[in-house]
Every structure is written in C-alpha cells, then in structure tokens.
Write an enzyme that holds these catalytic residues in place. Structure first.
Site, PDB file in Angstrom:
ATOM      1  CG  LEU A 182      24.748  93.558   2.956  1.00 27.12           C
ATOM      2  CD1 LEU A 182      23.275  93.270   3.244  1.00 27.12           C
ATOM      3  CD2 LEU A 182      25.188  94.816   3.696  1.00 27.12           C
ATOM      4  N   GLY A 183      27.960  90.189   3.236  1.00 23.80           N
ATOM      5  CA  GLY A 183      28.602  89.075   3.928  1.00 23.80           C
ATOM      6  C   GLY A 183      28.900  87.945   2.971  1.00 23.80           C
ATOM      7  N   GLY A 241      30.393  83.609   3.020  1.00 26.97           N
ATOM      8  CA  GLY A 241      30.768  82.440   3.809  1.00 26.97           C
ATOM      9  C   GLY A 241      30.681  81.184   2.986  1.00 26.97           C
ATOM     10  N   GLY A 256      27.621  80.835   0.671  1.00 23.71           N
ATOM     11  CA  GLY A 256      27.506  81.676  -0.507  1.00 23.71           C
ATOM     12  C   GLY A 256      27.793  83.121  -0.137  1.00 23.71           C
ATOM     13  CB  VAL A 286      24.264  88.271   2.295  1.00 26.69           C
ATOM     14  CG1 VAL A 286      23.069  89.200   2.461  1.00 26.69           C
ATOM     15  CG2 VAL A 286      23.945  86.893   2.861  1.00 26.69           C
ATOM     16  CE  LYS A 322      22.141  82.822   3.749  1.00 22.01           C
ATOM     17  NZ  LYS A 322      21.701  82.428   5.110  1.00 22.01           N
ATOM     18  CG  ASP A 379      25.479  78.073  12.515  1.00 21.93           C
ATOM     19  OD1 ASP A 379      26.464  77.896  13.261  1.00 21.93           O
ATOM     20  OD2 ASP A 379      25.567  78.507  11.343  1.00 21.93           O
TER      21      ASP A 379
END
Length: 394
Positions: free
Chosen positions: A52-53, A55, A58, A60, A75, A167
């Site tokens: 899913l993502g 960065g 780490g 997801v 996550k 953030d």
C-alpha cells in the site's frame, strides 16, 4: 453567512500538568505493551495481498487475517533502524488516542519478526490525498471544505488529548472511499505530547514551519565556515500551532493543486512575497480595528480583507482565492507561532465561497433570486389592488 466574526481562537499557554499526564500515560502504555509483544511469522496469521505504501519509516502492506477474514493494513518497521520505544509509542498512540472518525486507528494487533516490528491498523484502500492533489481532476470546492472540516475535527481531537501530529501532509491523509468524501489522518511517528521539547529540524518543504529557519541558517554558516565540529542543537517546544501551519498549506494545496512556496524561509521568493503581503495586511488591520467602528462593533477581519483586496492584493500565487479563504489562511499561516489560529478556526469559515469564481456565481444567483422576489412583490401589490377594487373598498 459563515461565522467569521467570532473571536479568533488562538493558543493559550500550555497546561503543563495536562501534557505531563498525557505523556506519562502514553509511556505507561508502552511499558506494559513491551512486556506482552509476541513473536510471530506473518504468513502463519496473514495473507499479504499487496503493497500500500513505502517510505523512510518502512512499508505498509494490505493483508487479510486468516482466522477473522478481515482486511487490514500491516505497518512494518525495520528493526535495524527503528527503536522499540518509537514503535510502541506510535502503536499505542494510534490504538488508544485516535478515536476520531478521521484519524487512522490501530486495531490491537502488534508483534515482532526477526527483521521487523509490525502493527495492524485500519486500511486505506483508495490511496492518499497526494494522488488527488497532483491529478488533473483534483477536488471541487465543496469537497475541499468537507475534507478541511474533517481534518479540523481530527486534529482538534488529538490536541484535546494532549498531542500534536507534527507531520500533516497529503501523503499521510488516506482516502476511505473512491469519491474522496471521507479521509483519515495517519502516520503518528512524529507525534509528541504538547509542551515537550524536541530538536528543531529544518527540511525543504512548504509544510516546514518558518520558526525553524534559524536551523537552516546555522547549517549554511557551518558549510560556509567549513567547520567540522558539531553545531549546538536548537530546541523547540511542541505546540499545536505546528499543525495549524500544515493545515493552512494543505487547504491551499487542495484548492489550487500546487504549493504556495517551496520552503517557508525568506530565501524563497514565494514565501517572501507572502510575508510582505501579510505584514502590510496586519498593519492595515491593526489601524482599522483601532480607529474605525461601524455602529457598535469593530470591523471584523473578513471585512478588512475584502476592503483591502484592491489596495493590497494577495501575491500572484493566491490569485483566484476569495477574501473569505484568504482570511482563514492569514490566521493559519501566521508567521508568528504564538499568534497562529487553531485548527478549529476552519469551522468558522465553512459555507461561504473559497474561490472567487464561486463567489461570483453565488452573487449572480443571489441577484437573480432578488429580481424574482421583486417581481413577486410587485405582482402581489397589483393583485391586492384588483381585489380591493372588486370588493368596492375604493
């Protein structure tokens, strides 16, 4: 009309007892969860579907729990670059404090593997807000106001519990549906208790608050001097106004599909023009509030903004934005953190036009409605005369 004449909600001095209690409670939750964190093999308990993502934190992954059959986001935090304390802080903050419908919440599953710390959270299946902003379609004004209202409530809720997100950006806001009607703010890795002190870090981004510019100056001086010794760290107090700045930039991004400036420093031409405009606007507002009255009330900020639109037009990057949203942005993007408006301020500006083209269209519709009403009133007057004549009243 929007409730824009309400008293501005700025920040009061931090309640040290409240924030200390919030930080202590979170630390206690982290200590207890550290005693019970299991070691699991991911494939034994989850069917991993897709990424899913990804960065610096780490990655997801979308996964399905094998026994429950429910989808969730896992996550993953690399153990080599993530301390157990920071992992447990984010997990417990998300689990215990993110109870607002527009905050992403952990769902009570956390564990470690030989390579990762992992916790499960609600899955955002439709991507993040960044993909919407950079797309050619974007979002309409009604949707922008709806999303701003949701995020205002989410951030205000977090602040009320004693924490600052720190953030807020499009990549950390996840879509709950394909039509962008419901969003959730996530990623609490940088969240800290209000009143705590952290090392100030400058990074090249419009979301970076202008009060950390001295860090950039110090870095530049170090580079010019060629000094090898470490410069003294600059520390700042974590306050809710950090999130206000990010929300102001985000509102601008949603309305225009671009950023107002590259970085929030005086080196940046876009930010410098905004700061110059802001200073002129603040000076005029102060003079008008001190010296002019209308009836029994002082002139409100929105009226001043509208009257100054010709004398002090906003910088070119704000072209197309209405006086109403410019008044809101002036509150959220105040260069002085102690005078910055709160996220709750957004609620006072909902309902009115945030784009000039919308304002023009609303005025056109209002004029047409007034013409129709006038015709009805005039027609009603003629009919009354005829009725009175028929009754022999004249």
């Amino acid at each position: 009309m929007p409730k824009r004449v309400q008293k501005k909600k700025t920040y009061q001095p931090t309640d040290q007892k409240m924030t200390a209690a919030a930080a202590q409670e979170l630390d206690e939750r982290c200590f207890l969860s550290a005693q019970s964190m299991p070691n699991l093999k991911v494939s034994d308990h989850f069917q991993v579907v897709k990424l899913l993502g990804e960065g610096s934190y780490g990655k997801v992954m979308l996964a399905v729990h094998r026994k429950r059959g429910t989808p969730m986001a896992l996550k993953f935090f690399p153990r080599q670059s993530t301390s157990l304390t920071s992992f447990l802080r984010e997990y417990n903050l998300s689990l215990s404090y993110c109870t607002h419908p527009s905050l992403t919440r952990a769902i009570g599953i956390f564990f470690s593997t030989p390579s990762y710390y992992v916790f499960a959270q609600q899955a955002g299946l439709y991507g993040d807000l960044y993909s919407v902003i950079v797309s050619e379609v974007g979002v309409d004004e009604e949707c922008v106001q709806r999303l701003a209202s949701q995020l205002s409530g989410a951030v205000t809720h977090l602040h009320s519990l004693g924490f600052v997100h720190r953030d807020i950006k499009p990549e950390n806001i996840f879509l709950c549906d394909s039509s962008c009607r419901w969003v959730k703010l996530g990623d609490f890795g940088l969240s800290r208790a209000i009143g705590s002190t952290v090392r100030a870090v400058w990074y090249e981004s419009p979301f970076c608050t202008p009060e950390v510019e001295p860090v950039k100056v110090a870095q530049r001086e170090k580079e010019w001097d060629g000094a090898e010794e470490e410069t003294e760290d600059i520390w700042i107090t974590v306050e809710p106004c950090i999130d206000s700045w990010a929300l102001g930039v985000l509102v601008y991004c949603l309305l225009t599909s671009c950023f107002p400036w590259e970085e929030s420093t005086n080196d940046d031409r876009g930010y410098r023009r905004f700061k110059e405009w802001f200073d002129r606007e603040a000076e005029k507002e102060e003079k008008m509030k001190d010296g002019e009255w209308r009836g029994e009330e002082k002139i409100d900020s929105y009226t001043i903004m509208k009257e100054n639109q010709r004398d002090n037009p906003p910088p070119s990057q704000f072209e197309g934005l209405s006086p109403l949203v410019m008044t809101l942005l002036k509150e959220l993007l105040h260069p002085e953190p102690k005078h910055r408006g709160s996220p709750e301020e957004i609620l006072s500006y909902l309902g009115g036009p945030w784009l000039i083209e919308t304002e023009i269209e609303e005025k056109r519709k209002a004029d047409e409605a007034e013409k129709e009403a006038r015709k009805i009133r005039e027609g009603g007057g003629v009919e009354e005369e005829l009725v009175r004549e028929g009754r022999g009243e004249r």
